[in-house]
Design a protein around this motif. Structure first.
Motif, mmCIF file in Angstrom:
data_model
loop_
_atom_site.group_PDB
_atom_site.id
_atom_site.type_symbol
_atom_site.label_atom_id
_atom_site.label_comp_id
_atom_site.label_asym_id
_atom_site.label_seq_id
_atom_site.Cartn_x
_atom_site.Cartn_y
_atom_site.Cartn_z
ATOM 1 N N GLN A 24 0.824 -1.209 0.000
ATOM 2 C CA GLN A 24 0.000 0.000 0.000
ATOM 3 C C GLN A 24 0.857 1.257 0.000
ATOM 4 O O GLN A 24 0.507 2.257 -0.645
ATOM 5 C CB GLN A 24 -0.936 0.001 1.209
ATOM 6 C CG GLN A 24 -2.069 1.028 1.098
ATOM 7 C CD GLN A 24 -2.962 0.791 -0.122
ATOM 8 O OE1 GLN A 24 -3.437 -0.330 -0.335
ATOM 9 N NE2 GLN A 24 -3.172 1.827 -0.928
ATOM 10 N N ILE A 25 1.983 1.216 0.696
ATOM 11 C CA ILE A 25 2.896 2.357 0.685
ATOM 12 C C ILE A 25 3.375 2.636 -0.732
ATOM 13 O O ILE A 25 3.431 3.795 -1.182
ATOM 14 C CB ILE A 25 4.089 2.095 1.628
ATOM 15 C CG1 ILE A 25 3.645 2.206 3.089
ATOM 16 C CG2 ILE A 25 5.231 3.068 1.345
ATOM 17 C CD1 ILE A 25 4.709 1.787 4.080
ATOM 18 N N ASP A 49 0.385 4.092 -2.744
ATOM 19 C CA ASP A 49 0.080 5.462 -2.340
ATOM 20 C C ASP A 49 1.140 6.440 -2.821
ATOM 21 O O ASP A 49 0.834 7.578 -3.191
ATOM 22 C CB ASP A 49 -0.036 5.547 -0.814
ATOM 23 C CG ASP A 49 -1.263 4.825 -0.274
ATOM 24 O OD1 ASP A 49 -2.172 4.517 -1.077
ATOM 25 O OD2 ASP A 49 -1.307 4.568 0.942
ATOM 26 N N TYR A 50 2.389 6.016 -2.831
ATOM 27 C CA TYR A 50 3.466 6.898 -3.272
ATOM 28 C C TYR A 50 3.300 7.280 -4.740
ATOM 29 O O TYR A 50 3.543 8.424 -5.131
ATOM 30 C CB TYR A 50 4.822 6.227 -3.059
ATOM 31 C CG TYR A 50 5.991 7.096 -3.448
ATOM 32 C CD1 TYR A 50 6.499 8.034 -2.565
ATOM 33 C CD2 TYR A 50 6.587 6.989 -4.710
ATOM 34 C CE1 TYR A 50 7.571 8.847 -2.916
ATOM 35 C CE2 TYR A 50 7.650 7.793 -5.073
ATOM 36 C CZ TYR A 50 8.141 8.723 -4.175
ATOM 37 O OH TYR A 50 9.190 9.525 -4.540
ATOM 38 N N ARG A 83 0.541 7.458 -6.426
ATOM 39 C CA ARG A 83 -0.706 8.190 -6.688
ATOM 40 C C ARG A 83 -0.458 9.697 -6.742
ATOM 41 O O ARG A 83 0.103 10.284 -5.831
ATOM 42 C CB ARG A 83 -1.730 7.873 -5.609
ATOM 43 C CG ARG A 83 -3.128 8.414 -5.899
ATOM 44 C CD ARG A 83 -4.114 7.949 -4.855
ATOM 45 N NE ARG A 83 -4.362 6.507 -4.945
ATOM 46 C CZ ARG A 83 -4.136 5.645 -3.971
ATOM 47 N NH1 ARG A 83 -3.653 6.071 -2.817
ATOM 48 N NH2 ARG A 83 -4.414 4.367 -4.128
#
Length: 276
Positions: free
Chosen positions: A95-96, A99-100, A102
């Motif tokens: 997820q990290i 998210d990065y 995005r």
């Protein structure tokens, strides 16, 4: 010296094991000995714990780019940020990475390490097709916990040495960028089989020594049979072993790692990627 070449995967199992080729290096001759297929990370960890002396070349990114590390606010020391990753779940790490990416502009979503740019490798942030970022997640913390020596990154047991390998660099010496492997049966073509045979012929030719300082000699295993593996994992393990053998031969020159390498990121060890 005992030499190991390990083709890594982020989720080992019966269909896609971790493949380890054990070899013996005497002088400039690298002799193939045994082939292991590990279906769990526990077997990988047990191998890392085996007493030395041995040198292993393993095919996964050992680090992340300094740009990513700085942007996300992780500590820059390799042991520190790998230790932080070790405390995460696989899903949290994934997820990290998602998210990065995005909201970042095209071309600035996944950063490459210096060594990846030179080697033409995928970014260690990539988590699908291929999931090399997940290989980092599963592999780097295990190397840290094992207490092995990783030249330039971790000073551990001097008898257990691990270097980052990248089989594609070896393959390009003989078949350029032709595809020679695929995990999907529908993509396992005669053209890829022919490329594997040509690659192995090049590896077994005396010209290998001009670049890698070693000649491969069939021992208990005949490398020519590695062409029968359409996944290419056994050939990749052999290429990793070749890079590990070259690194050992250059142990007095920082194991073949240039002095200008970035200690946050790590380095793919190969004579074609720059040495001092």
């Amino acid at each position: 010296m005992n030499i190991l070449g390990i083709d890594f995967t982020s989720r080992p199992g019966g269909g896609k094991p971790l493949v380890c080729l054990a070899c013996e290096l005497l002088g400039d001759t690298l002799t193939t000995r045994t082939l292991h297929k590990w279906t769990s990370f526990a077997q990988f960890e047990q191998a890392l714990a085996q007493p030395g002396p041995w040198v292993a070349g393993i095919d996964f990114p050992f680090g992340q780019s300094r740009k990513f590390i700085r942007n996300i606010g992780w500590p820059e020391a390799w042991a520190d940020y790998v230790g932080q990753v070790a405390g995460m779940s696989r899903e949290r790490f994934r997820q990290i990475m998602i998210d990065y990416r995005r909201g970042r502009p095209p071309g600035d979503k996944e950063h490459k390490r210096q060594t990846e740019k030179i080697a033409g490798a995928f970014s260690a942030q990539k988590i699908e097709r291929p999931p090399v970022g997940l290989m980092f997640f599963e592999g780097a913390p295990r190397l840290r916990r094992a207490g092995v020596t990783i030249p330039g990154l971790q000073q551990g047991d001097p008898g257990r040495i691990v270097i980052e390998a990248f089989p594609s660099v070896v393959a390009r010496q003989f078949i350029a960028r032709r595809s020679y492997k695929h995990d999907s049966k529908s993509e396992q073509s005669i053209e890829r089989r022919m490329a594997r045979e040509e690659l192995l012929a090049g590896i077994l030719d005396k010209n290998l020594q001009a670049v890698y300082g070693v000649q491969v000699k069939p021992g208990d295993l005949n490398p020519e049979t590695f062409a029968d593996d359409p996944s290419g994992d056994t050939i990749d393990a052999l290429c990793c072993a070749i890079q590990a053998a070259w690194s050992w031969q250059n142990r007095h020159q920082n194991f073949g790692i240039p002095k200008t390498f970035n200690p946050t990121e790590g380095w793919i060890v190969d004579p074609t990627l720059g040495v001092d």
